[in-house]
Design a protein around this motif. Structure first.
Motif, PDB file in Angstrom:
ATOM      1  N   LEU A 332       0.825  -1.208   0.000  1.00  0.00           N
ATOM      2  CA  LEU A 332       0.000   0.000   0.000  1.00  0.00           C
ATOM      3  C   LEU A 332       0.858   1.256   0.000  1.00  0.00           C
ATOM      4  CD1 LEU A 332      -2.935  -0.860   2.438  1.00  0.00           C
ATOM      5  CD2 LEU A 332      -2.998  -0.690  -0.042  1.00  0.00           C
ATOM      6  N   GLU A 333       1.956   1.206   0.719  1.00  0.00           N
ATOM      7  CA  GLU A 333       2.862   2.357   0.728  1.00  0.00           C
ATOM      8  C   GLU A 333       3.441   2.616  -0.659  1.00  0.00           C
ATOM      9  OE1 GLU A 333       7.003   3.735   3.004  1.00  0.00           O
ATOM     10  OE2 GLU A 333       5.948   1.905   3.594  1.00  0.00           O
ATOM     11  N   ILE A 334       3.786   1.549  -1.351  1.00  0.00           N
ATOM     12  CA  ILE A 334       4.322   1.707  -2.714  1.00  0.00           C
ATOM     13  C   ILE A 334       3.244   2.231  -3.650  1.00  0.00           C
ATOM     14  CG2 ILE A 334       5.276   0.442  -4.672  1.00  0.00           C
ATOM     15  CD1 ILE A 334       6.598  -1.458  -2.667  1.00  0.00           C
ATOM     16  N   TYR A 335       2.035   1.704  -3.518  1.00  0.00           N
ATOM     17  CA  TYR A 335       0.953   2.110  -4.422  1.00  0.00           C
ATOM     18  C   TYR A 335       0.609   3.589  -4.262  1.00  0.00           C
ATOM     19  CZ  TYR A 335       0.159  -2.881  -5.228  1.00  0.00           C
ATOM     20  OH  TYR A 335       0.309  -4.203  -5.579  1.00  0.00           O
ATOM     21  N   PHE A 336       0.515   4.058  -3.033  1.00  0.00           N
ATOM     22  CA  PHE A 336       0.173   5.459  -2.836  1.00  0.00           C
ATOM     23  C   PHE A 336       1.290   6.386  -3.295  1.00  0.00           C
ATOM     24  CE2 PHE A 336      -2.800   3.748   0.519  1.00  0.00           C
ATOM     25  CZ  PHE A 336      -3.941   4.035  -0.209  1.00  0.00           C
ATOM     26  N   GLY A 337       2.523   5.918  -3.176  1.00  0.00           N
ATOM     27  CA  GLY A 337       3.623   6.696  -3.746  1.00  0.00           C
ATOM     28  C   GLY A 337       3.560   6.758  -5.262  1.00  0.00           C
ATOM     29  N   LEU A 400      -4.569   0.552  -8.871  1.00  0.00           N
ATOM     30  CA  LEU A 400      -5.840   0.414  -8.144  1.00  0.00           C
ATOM     31  C   LEU A 400      -6.191  -1.053  -7.898  1.00  0.00           C
ATOM     32  CD1 LEU A 400      -8.032   3.190  -9.736  1.00  0.00           C
ATOM     33  CD2 LEU A 400      -7.397   2.981  -7.353  1.00  0.00           C
ATOM     34  N   THR A 401      -5.898  -1.892  -8.871  1.00  0.00           N
ATOM     35  CA  THR A 401      -6.123  -3.325  -8.677  1.00  0.00           C
ATOM     36  C   THR A 401      -5.295  -3.854  -7.520  1.00  0.00           C
ATOM     37  OG1 THR A 401      -6.569  -3.578 -11.044  1.00  0.00           O
ATOM     38  CG2 THR A 401      -6.046  -5.571  -9.808  1.00  0.00           C
ATOM     39  N   GLY A 402      -4.040  -3.427  -7.455  1.00  0.00           N
ATOM     40  CA  GLY A 402      -3.189  -3.855  -6.347  1.00  0.00           C
ATOM     41  C   GLY A 402      -3.668  -3.336  -5.011  1.00  0.00           C
ATOM     42  N   VAL A 403      -4.155  -2.099  -4.976  1.00  0.00           N
ATOM     43  CA  VAL A 403      -4.667  -1.544  -3.713  1.00  0.00           C
ATOM     44  C   VAL A 403      -5.905  -2.313  -3.270  1.00  0.00           C
ATOM     45  CG1 VAL A 403      -5.646   0.514  -2.639  1.00  0.00           C
ATOM     46  CG2 VAL A 403      -3.690   0.727  -4.168  1.00  0.00           C
ATOM     47  N   ASN A 404      -6.774  -2.638  -4.193  1.00  0.00           N
ATOM     48  CA  ASN A 404      -7.973  -3.405  -3.850  1.00  0.00           C
ATOM     49  C   ASN A 404      -7.632  -4.779  -3.290  1.00  0.00           C
ATOM     50  OD1 ASN A 404     -10.423  -1.868  -4.486  1.00  0.00           O
ATOM     51  ND2 ASN A 404      -9.595  -1.772  -6.538  1.00  0.00           N
ATOM     52  N   ARG A 405      -6.566  -5.378  -3.784  1.00  0.00           N
ATOM     53  CA  ARG A 405      -6.194  -6.714  -3.315  1.00  0.00           C
ATOM     54  C   ARG A 405      -5.405  -6.672  -2.012  1.00  0.00           C
ATOM     55  NH1 ARG A 405      -4.409  -9.230  -9.221  1.00  0.00           N
ATOM     56  NH2 ARG A 405      -6.521  -9.657  -9.945  1.00  0.00           N
ATOM     57  N   ASP A 422      -7.432  11.297  -0.496  1.00  0.00           N
ATOM     58  CA  ASP A 422      -7.656  12.404  -1.431  1.00  0.00           C
ATOM     59  C   ASP A 422      -7.118  12.071  -2.815  1.00  0.00           C
ATOM     60  OD1 ASP A 422      -8.854  13.839   0.568  1.00  0.00           O
ATOM     61  OD2 ASP A 422      -7.002  14.874   1.156  1.00  0.00           O
ATOM     62  N   THR A 423      -6.002  11.366  -2.840  1.00  0.00           N
ATOM     63  CA  THR A 423      -5.438  10.942  -4.124  1.00  0.00           C
ATOM     64  C   THR A 423      -6.366   9.974  -4.835  1.00  0.00           C
ATOM     65  OG1 THR A 423      -3.220  11.177  -3.175  1.00  0.00           O
ATOM     66  CG2 THR A 423      -3.409   9.930  -5.217  1.00  0.00           C
ATOM     67  N   ILE A 424      -6.988   9.071  -4.086  1.00  0.00           N
ATOM     68  CA  ILE A 424      -7.893   8.102  -4.700  1.00  0.00           C
ATOM     69  C   ILE A 424      -9.145   8.803  -5.218  1.00  0.00           C
ATOM     70  CG2 ILE A 424      -9.149   5.954  -4.317  1.00  0.00           C
ATOM     71  CD1 ILE A 424      -7.197   5.282  -2.128  1.00  0.00           C
ATOM     72  N   PHE A 425      -9.638   9.803  -4.500  1.00  0.00           N
ATOM     73  CA  PHE A 425     -10.796  10.557  -4.994  1.00  0.00           C
ATOM     74  C   PHE A 425     -10.446  11.323  -6.270  1.00  0.00           C
ATOM     75  CE2 PHE A 425     -12.706   9.994  -0.763  1.00  0.00           C
ATOM     76  CZ  PHE A 425     -14.003   9.677  -1.139  1.00  0.00           C
ATOM     77  N   ARG A 426      -9.224  11.760  -6.388  1.00  0.00           N
ATOM     78  CA  ARG A 426      -8.786  12.398  -7.631  1.00  0.00           C
ATOM     79  C   ARG A 426      -8.818  11.409  -8.788  1.00  0.00           C
ATOM     80  NH1 ARG A 426      -3.096  14.971  -6.821  1.00  0.00           N
ATOM     81  NH2 ARG A 426      -3.403  15.220  -9.059  1.00  0.00           N
ATOM     82  N   ASN A 432     -10.341   8.459 -17.458  1.00  0.00           N
ATOM     83  CA  ASN A 432     -10.629   7.080 -17.830  1.00  0.00           C
ATOM     84  C   ASN A 432     -11.695   6.520 -16.896  1.00  0.00           C
ATOM     85  OD1 ASN A 432     -10.635   4.420 -18.578  1.00  0.00           O
ATOM     86  ND2 ASN A 432      -8.420   4.213 -18.627  1.00  0.00           N
ATOM     87  N   PHE A 433     -12.848   6.191 -17.439  1.00  0.00           N
ATOM     88  CA  PHE A 433     -13.957   5.736 -16.612  1.00  0.00           C
ATOM     89  C   PHE A 433     -13.680   4.379 -15.986  1.00  0.00           C
ATOM     90  CE2 PHE A 433     -18.069   3.697 -15.887  1.00  0.00           C
ATOM     91  CZ  PHE A 433     -18.678   4.658 -15.104  1.00  0.00           C
ATOM     92  N   ASN A 434     -13.020   3.478 -16.709  1.00  0.00           N
ATOM     93  CA  ASN A 434     -12.713   2.167 -16.153  1.00  0.00           C
ATOM     94  C   ASN A 434     -11.809   2.285 -14.927  1.00  0.00           C
ATOM     95  OD1 ASN A 434     -14.201   1.137 -18.231  1.00  0.00           O
ATOM     96  ND2 ASN A 434     -12.451   0.486 -19.448  1.00  0.00           N
ATOM     97  N   THR A 435     -10.861   3.205 -14.983  1.00  0.00           N
ATOM     98  CA  THR A 435     -10.008   3.451 -13.822  1.00  0.00           C
ATOM     99  C   THR A 435     -10.817   4.047 -12.681  1.00  0.00           C
ATOM    100  OG1 THR A 435      -8.150   3.834 -15.320  1.00  0.00           O
ATOM    101  CG2 THR A 435      -7.904   4.598 -13.067  1.00  0.00           C
ATOM    102  N   ALA A 436     -11.760   4.924 -13.002  1.00  0.00           N
ATOM    103  CA  ALA A 436     -12.603   5.519 -11.965  1.00  0.00           C
ATOM    104  C   ALA A 436     -13.446   4.466 -11.265  1.00  0.00           C
ATOM    105  CB  ALA A 436     -13.497   6.588 -12.585  1.00  0.00           C
ATOM    106  N   VAL A 437     -13.900   3.462 -11.996  1.00  0.00           N
ATOM    107  CA  VAL A 437     -14.688   2.386 -11.381  1.00  0.00           C
ATOM    108  C   VAL A 437     -13.846   1.632 -10.358  1.00  0.00           C
ATOM    109  CG1 VAL A 437     -15.866   0.210 -11.849  1.00  0.00           C
ATOM    110  CG2 VAL A 437     -16.245   2.155 -13.338  1.00  0.00           C
ATOM    111  N   GLN A 438     -12.601   1.355 -10.694  1.00  0.00           N
ATOM    112  CA  GLN A 438     -11.736   0.655  -9.744  1.00  0.00           C
ATOM    113  C   GLN A 438     -11.434   1.517  -8.527  1.00  0.00           C
ATOM    114  OE1 GLN A 438      -8.292  -0.986 -11.623  1.00  0.00           O
ATOM    115  NE2 GLN A 438      -9.453  -2.133 -13.146  1.00  0.00           N
ATOM    116  N   ALA A 439     -11.272   2.825  -8.734  1.00  0.00           N
ATOM    117  CA  ALA A 439     -11.077   3.723  -7.596  1.00  0.00           C
ATOM    118  C   ALA A 439     -12.307   3.731  -6.697  1.00  0.00           C
ATOM    119  CB  ALA A 439     -10.762   5.131  -8.105  1.00  0.00           C
ATOM    120  N   LEU A 440     -13.478   3.734  -7.289  1.00  0.00           N
ATOM    121  CA  LEU A 440     -14.707   3.684  -6.483  1.00  0.00           C
ATOM    122  C   LEU A 440     -14.815   2.371  -5.715  1.00  0.00           C
ATOM    123  CD1 LEU A 440     -17.247   5.272  -8.999  1.00  0.00           C
ATOM    124  CD2 LEU A 440     -16.402   6.285  -6.881  1.00  0.00           C
ATOM    125  N   MET A 441     -14.349   1.280  -6.298  1.00  0.00           N
ATOM    126  CA  MET A 441     -14.369   0.008  -5.584  1.00  0.00           C
ATOM    127  C   MET A 441     -13.471   0.060  -4.357  1.00  0.00           C
ATOM    128  SD  MET A 441     -14.282  -2.735  -8.722  1.00  0.00           S
ATOM    129  CE  MET A 441     -14.160  -4.097  -7.589  1.00  0.00           C
TER     130      MET A 441
END
Length: 909
Positions: A332-337, A400-405, A422-426, A432-441
């Motif tokens: 998670l630390e790597i993903y947010f970076g 986002l896939t990695g963060v979800n897992r 805040d970064t995820i809400f951005r 890209n709508f497909n990316t937004a769907v994964q962020a919403l998940m």
């Protein structure tokens, strides 16, 4: 000639005997002189106890070097004794012959066998293998590298539980050179209770460590070879060495991680796959691999986007468990970076904003029109920029896939985690709508577990329903499941009603698969929120429905469109009753959907798609809903594919992709509203099969009603045609059987004159009589026919008897045209007919000659008889025909005996 040879000329004589014995004696002496016992697992030999006291100071370097030189001399002497002791053996002679005159494969095999016997004493053979691995020929070098990999990886040359140590870092050496031992010189007794065995083993271990590092340098060269096959084999050898032994695992892991940035996608993908296999084989190395991927690939300066993409894919495929919280937190630390780096605008884009090129823009000096070369360069640059943007979107989606897992296994109590939301809400508002769907998940998981940012999440999700990109998105199934999980876990009924209201308003623009999923979603939400059912069953109610309102006429001079006092009072009254439903509110809780009804559901009852109409009708009338809709079964392409009538698949298709995370898809199947591919299991038999169109109409799905109606009609016609073909085939087979019987009878008659006289003709065949008897009561297409017509004027087909007078036949005319069909029938002529019809002796059985068939004489054509043909003769022929048709095929035994007894002696038959 016959003299015996002298003893000196004989083989094995006194000259060779002492030499052979001397060699054997020398070999035994050399074996006795060996200090270290020859064995494949040299590191497992018992070296004896030594005094391992605590190391307090670093020993002098000159003492370590002096002791190392002495150990090398001991190792060389022991190796020489080993070679001398085995020089005369037949096995070593054979191996020497192969190495001198054999092929390359034979040489590599011989060197490998030598090293396996005693690696400590055969360092020369190991060096020869290293030399072969340095050859420029790819085939020869890779064969040698493969042999070395087998020796060092799967073999016992390297210890499996520890790494090799350098001579100066051996605990025994450091302990022995403490105190007075630090002043050791050549020729002095060994310090600290050391033995020659210890020095020989440590010297060989130091030598093997250096040779192994040289092998890694060779592998690194082949990993960067220009031929993809050589690179693929090299990284496979690196993986196998890294998997089997811990020696040089840092360098081996670095080599494997660096290949994630290979220009060939196959090599990069294989490197990612091998890293994941390494994590599965050694779960304790997951954190080590994760840190190496981050340091050597993701955060490395100047690294390409291509390498970072494959590194992210490798990380998000890492299989985690509840015991590996540290790995999940690190991921998670790597993903947010990475979010910060990927969403930050590049300096190139900020400094040089992209402007669309046109022919009138001055791109060259002098203000002239840009040339073709400039336009071509501009288009090429635009393609490169578009590719970079698409790759960036893919990377964000993979992160986002990695963060979800990783999120379910991580400890999210750290306050720094909340700052990263805040970064995820951005990302949720990205292009890209497909990316937004994964962020919403991801936000849904966070809000459901930590209850942080829930209001903000539902506002964002409510706003995404109006996004036009949802219409063509490939993540509609994922989006429906997100809505289902989000609304099922929501505690606010008013918010859920606002979602239902907006969903019914927006699905008019969507295809039937998505509409079916939304209607099924609303039916599932009714069990959680009963107020949704009230929006369907109860109408909107206001106080105006029970009161009368009077409006004053406009006063003189006032404009007609000006609001009157009554209208103003009515508006105030409406405002006093409470706010009405407002679909333009950003917050679903403030939309006041609970004060309205879902009248948007009514048009879907008359929808053109039968499945949508069925779901809407069941939802409106509160009936049992059909099974879960499958988005792949209601599309236009799937409908058109059903007209192709492909053969059904023998087994169900496997899930797409070979990801090691694929088995985790069905772990939380209860949280899934729809799942693509479920319809394949419910599809059943093909629509063009008899098993399908023989079903009842109520057992067929609505979307299959058309196919059922069509194939049920076409199938019946096809069945009738098949029955006709079967009847025709049976008739043809019967005719062929009759012809076969006729041929058999003729053959018997020709071979046996006593059966049938040569001077007499056949009257009627047995098959004809049998056919006439079988068809005596009904019309038939085949059989024996002796003339006559039925009541409708149709002729009776079959055998026809000709008249004896041609003038009588012409007089009969059309009434007896069918009598000419069998003129050429064998065995019949006019004389036979007259003889058979005119004689009662030829009839085997007595038949009643009643005149019950005289009425048939009045048929069409009877009036055309010639005057010269007597009417009694015509009637007699008709009676004879009917009488002959009524004859049985076989006579009884008594009648046959009576016929034989009454037969005259001169009767030939």
């Amino acid at each position: 000639m016959g003299a015996k040879r002298k003893s000196a000329d004989r083989p094995g004589s006194s000259h060779d005997g002492p030499n052979k014995k001397a060699k054997q004696t020398a070999a035994k002496e050399h074996r006795a002189k060996l200090v270290f016992e020859p064995r494949p697992d040299w590191h497992a030999a018992d070296l004896g106890p030594i005094d391992t006291k605590d190391v307090t100071t670093q020993p002098p370097q000159h003492a370590v070097e002096a002791l190392y030189k002495h150990a090398e001399s001991l190792l060389q002497a022991d190796s020489a004794s080993y070679n001398a002791s085995h020089a005369g053996s037949s096995q070593h002679k054979f191996l020497s012959t192969i190495m001198s005159s054999g092929t390359l494969e034979d040489k590599i095999s011989a060197l490998t066998l030598l090293v396996q016997e005693s690696p400590l004493h055969t360092s020369k053979a190991f060096e020869n293998l290293i030399g072969l691995a340095k050859k420029k020929s790819r085939n020869q070098a890779l064969m040698a590298v493969a042999a070395l990999k087998d020796l060092l990886g799967q073999g016992v040359v390297l210890p499996a539980d520890r790494k090799l140590r350098a001579f100066g870092k051996q605990p025994g050496v450091l302990a022995a050179l403490q105190g007075r031992g630090g002043r050791w010189r050549e020729g002095d007794p060994l310090p600290g209770g050391l033995d020659k065995k210890h020095l020989i083993s440590w010297a060989f271990e130091d030598w093997l460590k250096k040779e192994y590092y040289e092998l890694l340098q060779i592998l690194e060269g082949w990993c960067n070879d220009e031929v993809a096959f050589a690179r693929s084999r090299a990284i496979t050898y690196v993986y196998e060495l890294l998997k089997d032994k811990p020696e040089q695992e840092e360098n081996l892991l670095r080599l494997l991680v660096n290949k994630l940035g290979d220009t060939d996608r196959k090599i990069a993908s294989r490197a990612s796959y091998l890293l994941l296999q390494l994590e599965n084989t050694h779960p304790a190395m997951r954190l080590v691999v994760t840190n190496s991927v981050e340091a050597d690939c993701l955060m490395r300066p100047g690294q390409s986007q291509h390498a970072k993409y494959y590194a992210i894919i490798t990380l998000n495929q890492t299989v985690l468990s509840q015991k590996e919280e540290a790995v999940a937190n690190r991921l998670l630390e790597i993903y947010f970076g990475l979010f910060v780096l990927l969403l930050k605008p590049t300096s190139k884009t900020a400094a040089h904003p992209q402007s669309k090129f046109n022919g009138r823009t001055s791109q060259q000096g002098g203000g002239g029109k840009a040339g073709k070369l400039a336009a071509k360069k501009q288009k090429a640059q635009e393609r490169v920029d578009d590719a970079e943007v698409q790759l960036g979107d893919k990377m964000v989606a993979q992160v986002l896939t990695g963060v979800n897992r990783a999120f379910p296994f991580a400890d999210t109590s750290d306050p720094t985690f909340e700052k990263s939301l805040d970064t995820i809400f951005r990302v949720a508002h990205s292009s890209n709508f497909n990316t937004a769907v994964q962020a919403l998940m991801l936000l849904q998981q966070i809000s459901s577990k930590k209850h942080y940012g829930a209001e903000r999440f539902y506002r964002t999700l409510y706003d995404s329903l109006l996004d036009p990109r949802l219409y063509g998105s490939s993540k509609q199934v994922m989006y429906l499941n997100l809505l289902y999980k989000s609304l099922k876990q929501d505690l606010n009924a008013k918010r859920a009603q606002a979602f239902v209201k907006r969903l019914l308003q927006t699905i008019t623009m969507h295809d039937p698969p998505f509409a079916c999923g939304v209607l099924y979603l609303i039916s599932e939400l009714e069990s959680t929120f009963p107020t949704i059912r009230k929006m369907i069953t109860e109408a909107e109610w206001t106080e105006e429905d029970e009161e009368e309102h009077f409006v004053d006429a406009p006063e003189d001079g006032a404009p007609e469109d000006a609001p009157s006092t009554g209208q103003l009072n009515g508006t105030a009254a409406l405002q006093s009753q409470g706010p009405r439903y407002d679909p333009r509110k950003r917050d679903p809780e403030h939309a006041h959907a609970e004060r309205s009804c879902v009248w948007e559901l009514l048009p879907f009852v008359q929808h053109f798609h039968p499945s949508v109409a069925l779901f809407a009708e069941c939802l409106l009338l509160q009936r049992a809903m059909p099974p879960k809709p499958d988005t792949t079964q209601h599309t236009l392409m799937q409908f058109l594919d059903r007209f192709v009538y492909k053969n059904a698949k023998s087994k169900a298709a496997a899930p797409h992709g070979t990801s090691i995370m694929q088995p985790l898809v069905g772990s939380n199947a209860a949280d899934l509203l729809v799942k693509p591919g479920d319809g394949d299991a419910r599809a059943g038999v093909p629509v063009n099969s008899e098993q399908f169109w023989t079903r009842k109409a109520e057992e067929v799905a609505p979307e299959d009603a058309f196919f059922h109606t069509y194939f049920s009609q076409a199938g019946k016609q096809k069945k009738k045609g098949a029955e006709k073909k079967v009847k025709k085939a049976r008739a043809e087979s019967d005719e062929s059987d009759d012809e076969g019987e006729e041929e058999i009878w003729q053959a018997i008659a020709q071979s046996r004159p006593d059966v049938e006289g040569p001077d007499e003709d056949d009257d009627i065949s047995l098959g004809d009589l049998e056919s006439a008897y079988d068809k005596s009561d009904e019309e038939s297409d085949a059989g024996l026919d002796l003339g006559g017509r039925d009541d409708d004027g149709d002729s009776e087909p079959g055998l026809d008897l000709d008249g004896e007078d041609e003038q009588a036949e012409r007089a009969v005319g059309g009434a007896d045209e069918d009598l000419d069909d069998m003129d050429g029938f064998p065995g019949f002529d006019d004389s036979d007919d007259e003889a058979m019809l005119g004689s009662d002796d030829d009839v085997p059985i007595e038949v009643d000659y009643s005149d019950d068939e005289e009425s048939e004489a009045g048929k069409e054509g009877d009036g055309a008889k010639a005057a010269d043909v007597p009417e009694s003769r015509w009637k007699q022929q008709r009676k004879e025909k009917k009488k002959l048709k009524a004859l049985p095929t076989f006579a009884s035994a008594e009648d046959y005996a009576k016929l034989l007894a009454d037969e005259p002696e001169d009767f030939s038959r």
